[in-house]
Design a protein around this motif. Sequence first.
Motif, PDB file in Angstrom:
ATOM      1  N   ASP A  95       0.779  -1.605  -4.734  1.00 52.19           N
ATOM      2  CA  ASP A  95      -0.696  -0.575  -4.396  1.00 52.19           C
ATOM      3  C   ASP A  95      -1.366  -1.210  -5.837  1.00 52.19           C
ATOM      4  O   ASP A  95      -1.221  -1.725  -6.752  1.00 52.19           O
ATOM      5  CB  ASP A  95      -0.031   1.051  -4.730  1.00 52.19           C
ATOM      6  CG  ASP A  95      -1.153   1.950  -3.972  1.00 52.19           C
ATOM      7  OD1 ASP A  95      -0.896   1.997  -2.466  1.00 52.19           O
ATOM      8  OD2 ASP A  95      -2.550   1.258  -4.308  1.00 52.19           O
ATOM      9  N   THR A 117       1.852   3.594  -2.125  1.00 50.34           N
ATOM     10  CA  THR A 117       0.928   4.934  -2.955  1.00 50.34           C
ATOM     11  C   THR A 117       2.247   5.597  -3.929  1.00 50.34           C
ATOM     12  O   THR A 117       2.165   4.706  -4.812  1.00 50.34           O
ATOM     13  CB  THR A 117       0.198   6.270  -2.228  1.00 50.34           C
ATOM     14  OG1 THR A 117      -0.613   5.232  -1.186  1.00 50.34           O
ATOM     15  CG2 THR A 117      -0.693   6.855  -2.693  1.00 50.34           C
ATOM     16  N   SER A 148       2.496   1.183   6.072  1.00 48.99           N
ATOM     17  CA  SER A 148       2.122   2.571   6.793  1.00 48.99           C
ATOM     18  C   SER A 148       0.962   3.349   6.362  1.00 48.99           C
ATOM     19  O   SER A 148       0.894   3.958   4.836  1.00 48.99           O
ATOM     20  CB  SER A 148       3.076   3.293   6.669  1.00 48.99           C
ATOM     21  OG  SER A 148       3.628   4.025   5.671  1.00 48.99           O
ATOM     22  N   ASN A 171       7.176   7.012   1.970  1.00 46.91           N
ATOM     23  CA  ASN A 171       7.807   5.900   2.366  1.00 46.91           C
ATOM     24  C   ASN A 171       8.785   4.760   2.216  1.00 46.91           C
ATOM     25  O   ASN A 171       8.942   4.021   3.551  1.00 46.91           O
ATOM     26  CB  ASN A 171       6.386   5.497   3.843  1.00 46.91           C
ATOM     27  CG  ASN A 171       6.543   7.441   4.585  1.00 46.91           C
ATOM     28  OD1 ASN A 171       6.832   7.844   4.775  1.00 46.91           O
ATOM     29  ND2 ASN A 171       5.094   7.649   5.069  1.00 46.91           N
ATOM     30  N   GLY A 191       0.764  -0.943  -0.133  1.00 41.85           N
ATOM     31  CA  GLY A 191      -0.186   0.089  -0.060  1.00 41.85           C
ATOM     32  C   GLY A 191       1.097   1.127  -0.521  1.00 41.85           C
ATOM     33  O   GLY A 191       0.610   2.119   0.965  1.00 41.85           O
TER      34      GLY A 191
HETATM   35  C1  LIG Z   1      -3.363   6.160   2.886  1.00 43.43           C
HETATM   36  S1  LIG Z   1      -2.268   5.715   1.276  1.00 43.43           S
HETATM   37  C2  LIG Z   1      -0.984   4.882   2.344  1.00 43.43           C
HETATM   38  C3  LIG Z   1       0.173   6.166   1.486  1.00 43.43           C
HETATM   39  C4  LIG Z   1       1.682   5.962   2.321  1.00 43.43           C
HETATM   40  N1  LIG Z   1       1.685   3.569   2.282  1.00 43.43           N
HETATM   41  C5  LIG Z   1       2.304   5.817   3.452  1.00 43.43           C
HETATM   42  O1  LIG Z   1       3.304   5.615   3.807  1.00 43.43           O
HETATM   43  O2  LIG Z   1       1.578   7.717   3.446  1.00 43.43           O
HETATM   44  C6  LIG Z   1      -3.048   3.361   1.835  1.00 43.43           C
HETATM   45  C7  LIG Z   1      -2.964   3.115   0.355  1.00 43.43           C
HETATM   46  O3  LIG Z   1      -3.435   1.421   0.241  1.00 43.43           O
HETATM   47  C8  LIG Z   1      -3.873   1.204  -0.683  1.00 43.43           C
HETATM   48  N2  LIG Z   1      -4.241   0.312  -1.228  1.00 43.43           N
HETATM   49  C9  LIG Z   1      -5.743  -0.536  -0.865  1.00 43.43           C
HETATM   50  N3  LIG Z   1      -6.294  -1.331  -0.753  1.00 43.43           N
HETATM   51  C10 LIG Z   1      -4.624  -2.207  -0.869  1.00 43.43           C
HETATM   52  C11 LIG Z   1      -4.780  -3.668  -1.348  1.00 43.43           C
HETATM   53  N4  LIG Z   1      -5.973  -4.617  -1.104  1.00 43.43           N
HETATM   54  N5  LIG Z   1      -3.690  -3.386  -2.055  1.00 43.43           N
HETATM   55  C12 LIG Z   1      -2.230  -3.209  -1.694  1.00 43.43           C
HETATM   56  N6  LIG Z   1      -2.734  -1.765  -1.620  1.00 43.43           N
HETATM   57  C13 LIG Z   1      -3.968  -0.597  -1.423  1.00 43.43           C
HETATM   58  C14 LIG Z   1      -4.163   3.020  -1.448  1.00 43.43           C
HETATM   59  O4  LIG Z   1      -4.500   1.920  -3.396  1.00 43.43           O
HETATM   60  C15 LIG Z   1      -4.004   3.548  -0.819  1.00 43.43           C
HETATM   61  O5  LIG Z   1      -2.512   3.825  -1.951  1.00 43.43           O
END
Ligand SMILES: C[S@@+](CC[C@H](N)C(=O)[O-])C[C@H]1O[C@@H](n2cnc3c(N)ncnc32)[C@H](O)[C@@H]1O
Lengths: 397, 115
Positions: free
Chosen positions: A226, A205, A269, A209, A203
């Motif tokens: 992601d 993005t 994160s 990070n 995840g």
């Molecule tokens: C709030 S963002 C995280 C941002 C980043 N990791 C940070 O440290 O700020 C959440 C991310 O998780 C991704 N996501 C949601 N469900 C997911 C899944 N099942 N597999 C992979 N990524 C996923 C979303 O597309 C999004 O980009």
Amino acid sequence: MTKYVNHDLKVSPTPEEAARQTFMSSMRMYVLHDLANGMRTVYESEVEPKFERKNKRTPKDGVEVHRALKKDPTFKFYSSMRCNAQEMVFRSILPTVERSQDTLNKKAKALSRSKKANGTVETDPNFKVPRSVSAIDVHRMPGNYDTEYGPDDVTQGAVYDNGISVFSMGFFGENLDDIGSSISMFIKNKYPKFAPKRILDMGCTIGHNTVPWAKAYPKAEVHAIDVGAPVVRYGHARAQAAGVPVHFHQQNAEATDFEDESFDLIFSSMFLHEVPKKGIKKVFKEARRLLKPGGLMLHMELPPNKMLGAYDSFYLDWDSYYNKEPFYKPFRDMDPRAVCADAGFAKSKFVQYVIPSLGQYGEKAVKDSVKKQTGKADDQTGRFAAGIHWYCFGAWK
Amino acid sequence: MSTAGADKKPLRYSVRGKDTRFFSAEGVDELVAISMALAQELWVVKERLAAYEGLAAKKKVFTAKEIEGFKFTPAQRAKLDAESQAFIDRVFFTLRERVEGLAADPDEPAPPKEP
Ligand SMILES: C[S@@+](CC[C@H](N)C(=O)[O-])C[C@H]1O[C@@H](n2cnc3c(N)ncnc32)[C@H](O)[C@@H]1O
């Protein structure tokens, strides 16, 4: 302003746009500091005593606090203004990104192909984005992580990067990487003999990070996944611009294509709270499958309700009710130890840390915190306020 | 609003499933949104004026193009940022008063009973 976007994909706001953006950082500071503190004062001096007189006890959890406070105008103004501020953050950067869309897409493509670093990116035109992402504008970001305005589009990556630059008011650090930088520094100092050869960020993005892990362990091969195609494309270009090799993939963390026991460190994160409960369970099982024996799974997250008092639970859960974060409270109601154990991690291998922000406290404090862990969260944990700390938990395999 | 060219798909500005309603009286939520936007626009004007002043102080004579290209010094920027906090506090003073007003003196003389 978009002042924390300082790389080759930087956009140039007009003076008016820049003024709207800086204003939004100030406005958020006002809502999250002045209004939030005011709401707490009203709660403590009026709402809670009234509850106590009626029920002969104090509210037992966040839900009871919420119910008691909901009718108060202070709560209504706080809520209404926080929602508006959230939307206005994104609206303040959208015209700048929109104007730069073509340039951004061209630049991202050139950076992806460049030899500034040896990272890679893979997206899949037939990929099925889970409804938990495709059907909602999470935290009121129009278009979310997955909207594509054309082929090879990176727009939503830019919306996120510039959006969180305004949104974070500096708490995510100069390169929006404070979480990854603080936690990777902590882990290096806590476990000096741990030398991961392969690292996975789930995840990711735009990989803001992820990059700090690649810098902390320059010999490691770093992968980041992601479900959003535009964000991994943008993330790859961004990492290339920084000269840091990271391999980005459009993949679902619930079921990846990677081999069994192929990673030494699996990190995430601010990810789990955006995943439905069922999915979270799958993510933990998948992480266990992917980890080599002796490997570490570590998730940075908001502290669980279990660790907080009733008011702080209410305060953090607010987002789940009103900020298009439907999975946030269900996640925070889970017990981190139980989630790890249910996925097959030994109970004795559970870890959790509260780590000071590198940007706010400096290197020494992060290193000192290795010996000073109490396992407790407080009202500075995971919140945008002076003295921010990052909570993380996980398990060794 | 869109700044895209005619051949481009405009970006989405609004949030799907708009759902923010906190006040029972009609229109209050909208008024909050409107006043926040007004505050923001007023801030834009104030910041623009500060640019005029900054430039006037520097040059005495100036063109519109020069204003468009004007950049604040770090010191001017810091001052503006601090001023924007104070500005917000002024516009939304009524909310602060709701909190600070809790500190009422129990001996405060009561007004005449309302008819
Ligand atoms: C709030 S963002 C995280 C941002 C980043 N990791 C940070 O440290 O700020 C959440 C991310 O998780 C991704 N996501 C949601 N469900 C997911 C899944 N099942 N597999 C992979 N990524 C996923 C979303 O597309 C999004 O980009």
